[in-house]
Design an enzyme around this catalytic site. Structure first.
Site, PDB file in Angstrom:
ATOM      1  CG  HIS A   1      -1.806   1.200   1.293  1.00 44.99           C
ATOM      2  ND1 HIS A   1      -2.851   1.432   0.425  1.00 44.99           N
ATOM      3  CD2 HIS A   1      -1.740   2.276   2.100  1.00 44.99           C
ATOM      4  CE1 HIS A   1      -3.402   2.592   0.722  1.00 44.99           C
ATOM      5  NE2 HIS A   1      -2.747   3.123   1.731  1.00 44.99           N
TER       6      HIS A   1
ATOM      7  CB  CYS B   1      -3.641  -2.286 -15.200  1.00 42.17           C
ATOM      8  SG  CYS B   1      -4.410  -3.789 -14.605  1.00 42.17           S
TER       9      CYS B   1
ATOM     10  CD  GLU C   1      -6.652 -10.018 -11.103  1.00 39.49           C
ATOM     11  OE1 GLU C   1      -5.801  -9.382 -10.472  1.00 39.49           O
ATOM     12  OE2 GLU C   1      -7.874  -9.772 -11.012  1.00 39.49           O
TER      13      GLU C   1
ATOM     14  CG  ASP D   1      -3.347 -10.679  -7.837  1.00 43.56           C
ATOM     15  OD1 ASP D   1      -2.532 -10.734  -6.903  1.00 43.56           O
ATOM     16  OD2 ASP D   1      -4.533 -10.348  -7.691  1.00 43.56           O
TER      17      ASP D   1
END
Lengths: 92, 570
Positions: free
Chosen positions: B189, B500, B429, B453
């Site tokens: 994060h 992305c 992903e 992922d």
């Protein structure tokens, strides 16, 4: 002494902000007000304490038992029932 | 001078005073013979100070935060006068001769322990609110500079163990020059927040042993943090910082212009965003659109789910930051390492392989429907597309499409303004989706490859576990094989394909991805200027041969060497 049993239908139960509001509502009365979580079982605690209320972790669908004992017990039960049934229901 | 090596999580160099976020408190003296009157007075003073402080945060944040985000502040204020908290502290002081700070600590610890044992996740999380409140009181009592980010006059280098979304939501981010955490990886994060607002960050440095206010050099390009630098080092970094800033300014000046390769191929450079603020940053950094809008921000730190109207407003606001562009919105992606208070998720043995994202939302109309309705309305007069996360089977895509179709039909029947035809794409992903990408390409309207992922599931390596995170490398030939397969499938079917994940914002991978045929790169806003610059220097024709060379490599480090040589030779 007055008492009532209610089911909390509010989606996230009786915690944090709703709980803080509930405590504020309870504090307006002189009566001794206690609450217990019937679904989970366990302690009967003061309805005037946020810490106690969080500890009994009332989630959606849980049944609670509220008692009020004192000069304004009728009004207290009425106001808290109103809070759980109506005020909280208004918030989807 | 102390030098700490970590992971470079967000580019740039910053120099500033250390600000220790939620550090351990010093040892608190415990007395049983304190003067009750005196101590009680001290306690009440600190309660007043903390209350005023909480009010001021609330005042400052008014209008910036959704009302539900005030909840923590309200709860903390209520606790100050609670019979089981504030009053208990008062009792300890009055009847046990306890000094105020010791009384606060004792009661805080007791409540935190009790809350931490609760079964329910959301109730359990309140422990952090109590701990934070106790911390504020004790800091005030012990006169430990009760600095709050909002009170700072000069930007600081924020040091913490690790930061969660509930930490950063309260930050005055313009007072943070850089961030450095003991734990974390480049996809944690802290890294994502730093990149989205464009400040340097270094994560995973291990134990930070620095005093408050010490001068810190934070080099987000190299992943280095230096505390108490000597004069020579400081001078060197001031110079580096100036050079770095100059280069970034030059890049930024050119960021608004389209990214066109040396052989005239237009590459769409779009942004990953997770709030209205980051969408504005994306516009400043020259984003050609939004390639990934993470809808989770609407669910953080609040007990109730956001309704359709609120989601509609947020999506519209974000889309309007970049008018006349394409905005891809990912439906709610919770589970794994992401949990939100309004959604009850039972504890799972393997949350990363569990009931998360689309698996959860398709079963919960309360989660899926308001979001889809809001998206279809936002798309009425904008190019807004729906992206499904964590799709592993075609059945999931079909079910989602059917549900969205039903919602769309009923809204149309009711006369609600919605788009003509919803555009529904998937994240690639999960390796299964990449393996049968051909089948997905026939039914999805677009692909977006989520490399974070995809890497961790292909390599079976948890990217939040520092010991194995290195394995989840996007340059691993096995991952490259799946990426290539997905791009080929999309191109054969004639549907758009974007990327992305972190890889899309990494210059090292740009030539290889161009060679594979990728034409849309979605990344943190702050990475846009650099990637656009890289694209302009490259020619797709020159990049094509890299594909076979890299896919024939046996290891990620061989691939890295080839790509580095290629870039160095330009």
């Amino acid at each position: 002494m007055k008492e009532t049993t209610l089911t909390v239908k509010h989606k996230v139960g009786l915690h944090a902000r709703p709980a803080a509001k509930f405590v504020k509502a309870a504090k307006q009365f002189d009566s001794k007000i206690q609450i217990s979580n019937i679904t989970r079982g366990g302690d009967r605690v003061s309805a005037k304490s946020l810490v106690s209320l969080v500890k009994i972790a009332v989630a959606c669908g849980h049944q609670v038992h509220i008692t009020a004992d004192g000069s304004d017990e009728d009004q207290a039960i009425e106001a808290l029932t109103e809070f759980i049934v109506n005020t909280m229901e208004e918030q989807p | 001078m102390t030098r700490m090596q970590g992971i470079a999580a967000s580019n740039g160099i910053a120099i500033g005073p250390a600000f220790l976020y939620r550090v351990e408190l010093p040892d608190i003296p415990v007395r049983s013979d304190a003067d009750p009157t005196e101590e009680l007075e001290r306690f009440e003073q600190s309660v007043d100070a903390v209350r005023t402080h909480l009010e001021s945060i609330k005042e400052r944040k008014r209008g910036q935060m959704h009302a539900d985000n005030f909840e923590i502040l309200d709860v903390q204020k209520e606790l100050l006068s609670d019979e089981e908290y504030g009053d208990k502290i008062r009792t300890l002081i009055q009847h046990q001769g306890r000094n105020a700070e010791a009384a606060v600590q004792e009661v805080t610890e007791a409540v935190v322990t009790e809350f931490s044992m609760l079964e329910d996740e959301y109730f359990r999380q309140r422990a952090a609110d109590v701990a934070d409140l106790g911390n504020r009181l004790i800091r005030n009592l012990m006169e430990i500079a009760d600095v709050d980010l909002g009170d700072l006059t000069e930007p600081v280098v924020l040091l913490a163990h690790d930061l969660s979304p509930s930490d950063t939501i309260g930050f005055e981010l313009d007072k943070v020059a850089a961030m450095c955490t003991e734990a974390g990886s480049s996809t944690s994060h802290t890294a994502i927040v730093a990149r989205s607002i464009g400040i340097p960050a270094v994560v995973g440095v291990g134990t930070i042993d620095v005093r408050e206010g010490a001068t810190i050099i934070l080099d987000g390009n190299e992943g280095v943090a230096i505390a108490d630098p000597d004069d020579a080092t400081l001078a060197e970094y001031h110079e580096r910082k100036t050079r770095d800033e100059k280069r970034r300014e030059e890049l930024l000046a050119k960021a608004a212009a389209p990214a066109i390769t040396a052989d005239d191929v237009h590459i769409h450079c779009v942004a990953n965003v997770g709030s209205v603020d980051s969408a504005r940053t994306a516009a400043e950094y020259g984003a050609d659109g939004i390639g990934l809008l993470r809808s989770e921000f609407l669910y953080l730190e609040r007990p109730r789910l956001p309704d359709e109207e609120e989601q509609y407003t947020a999506f519209s606001q974000i889309a309007d930051c970049l008018p006349d562009t394409t905005v891809v919105v990912r439906t709610l992606d919770v589970g794994g390492d992401k949990s939100v208070p309004s959604i009850r998720m039972p504890k799972e043995e393997n949350p990363f392989l569990g009931h998360r994202a689309i698996r959860l939302t398709l079963e919960e109309p309360d989660l899926f429907e308001p979001q889809i309705r809001a998206l279809l309305r936002t798309a009425a007069d904008r190019d807004v597309r729906i992206m499904l996360p964590f799709v592993s089977t075609l059945t999931e895509l079909r079910t989602a499409r059917e549900k969205i179709g039903t919602i769309h039909a009923s809204m149309t029947a009711q006369g609600t303004a919605v788009c003509d035809r919803p555009k529904i794409g998937i994240m690639i992903e999960i390796p299964s989706a990449a393996v049968i990408a051909d089948a997905f390409a026939r039914e999805a309207d677009f692909f977006s490859i989520g490399t974070n992922d995809l890497c961790q599931y292909t390599m079976a390596a948890d990217r939040t576990n520092e010991k194995v995170a290195e394995l989840a490398n996007f340059l691993d030939p096995a991952v490259l094989f799946l990426i290539k397969r997905s791009i080929d499938a999309a191109q054969n079917a004639g549907i758009p394909v974007a990327m992305c994940g972190e890889m899309a914002g990494s210059v090292i991978a740009t030539p290889l991805l161009l060679g594979m045929g990728l034409r849309e790169f979605s990344m943190s806003p702050s990475q846009l200027p650099e990637i656009k610059d890289a694209v302009r220097r490259l020619a797709v024709e020159d990049c094509r041969p890299l594909v076979d060379t890299c896919l024939q490599c046996a290891t990620a480090s061989d691939v890295r060497d080839i790509l580095q040589d290629f870039l160095d030779s330009r």
